[in-house]
Design a protein around this motif. Structure first.
Motif, short mmCIF file in Angstrom:
data_model
loop_
_atom_site.label_atom_id
_atom_site.label_comp_id
_atom_site.label_asym_id
_atom_site.label_seq_id
_atom_site.Cartn_x
_atom_site.Cartn_y
_atom_site.Cartn_z
N LYS A 1 23.44 17.77 20.33
CA LYS A 1 24.36 18.91 21.21
C LYS A 1 25.46 18.84 21.33
O LYS A 1 25.87 19.92 20.56
N ARG A 2 25.70 17.96 21.39
CA ARG A 2 27.20 18.46 21.39
C ARG A 2 28.45 17.67 20.18
O ARG A 2 29.70 18.97 20.20
N ARG A 3 27.37 17.24 19.64
CA ARG A 3 28.36 17.19 18.83
C ARG A 3 28.32 18.50 17.51
O ARG A 3 28.94 19.11 17.13
N ALA A 4 27.29 19.15 17.72
CA ALA A 4 26.29 20.45 17.55
C ALA A 4 27.56 21.14 17.10
O ALA A 4 28.63 22.41 16.50
N SER A 5 28.01 21.75 18.42
CA SER A 5 28.65 22.04 19.46
C SER A 5 30.74 21.73 18.84
O SER A 5 31.02 22.74 18.96
N GLN A 6 30.36 20.46 19.23
CA GLN A 6 31.60 20.09 18.88
C GLN A 6 32.23 20.93 17.11
O GLN A 6 33.73 21.45 16.78
N ILE A 7 30.79 20.60 16.42
CA ILE A 7 31.40 21.28 15.35
C ILE A 7 31.57 22.94 14.66
O ILE A 7 32.32 23.29 14.53
N LEU A 8 31.00 23.70 15.49
CA LEU A 8 30.91 25.04 16.02
C LEU A 8 32.50 25.21 16.13
O LEU A 8 32.93 26.25 15.97
N ASN A 9 32.65 24.58 17.65
CA ASN A 9 34.43 24.91 17.64
C ASN A 9 35.60 24.52 16.73
O ASN A 9 36.11 25.54 16.49
N GLU A 10 35.93 24.13 16.17
CA GLU A 10 36.08 23.57 15.20
C GLU A 10 36.13 24.56 14.13
O GLU A 10 37.33 24.85 12.95
N TYR A 11 35.50 24.71 13.76
CA TYR A 11 34.77 25.90 12.43
C TYR A 11 35.58 27.24 13.03
O TYR A 11 36.19 27.60 12.35
N GLY A 12 35.00 27.74 14.34
CA GLY A 12 35.52 28.85 14.52
C GLY A 12 37.17 28.91 14.70
O GLY A 12 38.04 29.47 14.42
N GLU A 13 37.79 27.14 14.95
CA GLU A 13 39.23 26.75 15.08
C GLU A 13 40.25 27.48 13.34
O GLU A 13 41.18 27.74 13.17
#
Length: 69
Positions: free
Chosen positions: A5-17
């Motif tokens: 879940k932490r990795r998925a959250s990081q991916i989504l954060n990077e995508y948003g950026e």
């Protein structure tokens, strides 16, 4: 938070950026197409893909040759 879940959250954060950084910026692609980035997608084969106003299609973000600052 579990590791997955932490990795998925990081991916989504990077995508948003990446969206915030690219949408509206003037770009030139390696094939000569130019214009403002209209949208950004996450593609399972190519990573990020972009669309450019006035041009049909979606291109891998790796084809950006120049980004307006």
């Amino acid at each position: 938070m579990p590791s997955v879940k932490r990795r998925a959250s990081q991916i989504l954060n990077e995508y948003g950026e990446a969206q915030a950084e690219l949408i509206g910026k003037a770009v030139i692609l390696t094939d000569g197409k130019a214009g403002a980035v209209e949208n950004v997608w996450l593609d399972e084969l190519h990573g990020l893909r972009i669309s450019i106003k006035g041009h049909d299609g979606r291109w891998p973000v790796s084809t950006i040759k120049f980004v307006e600052s």
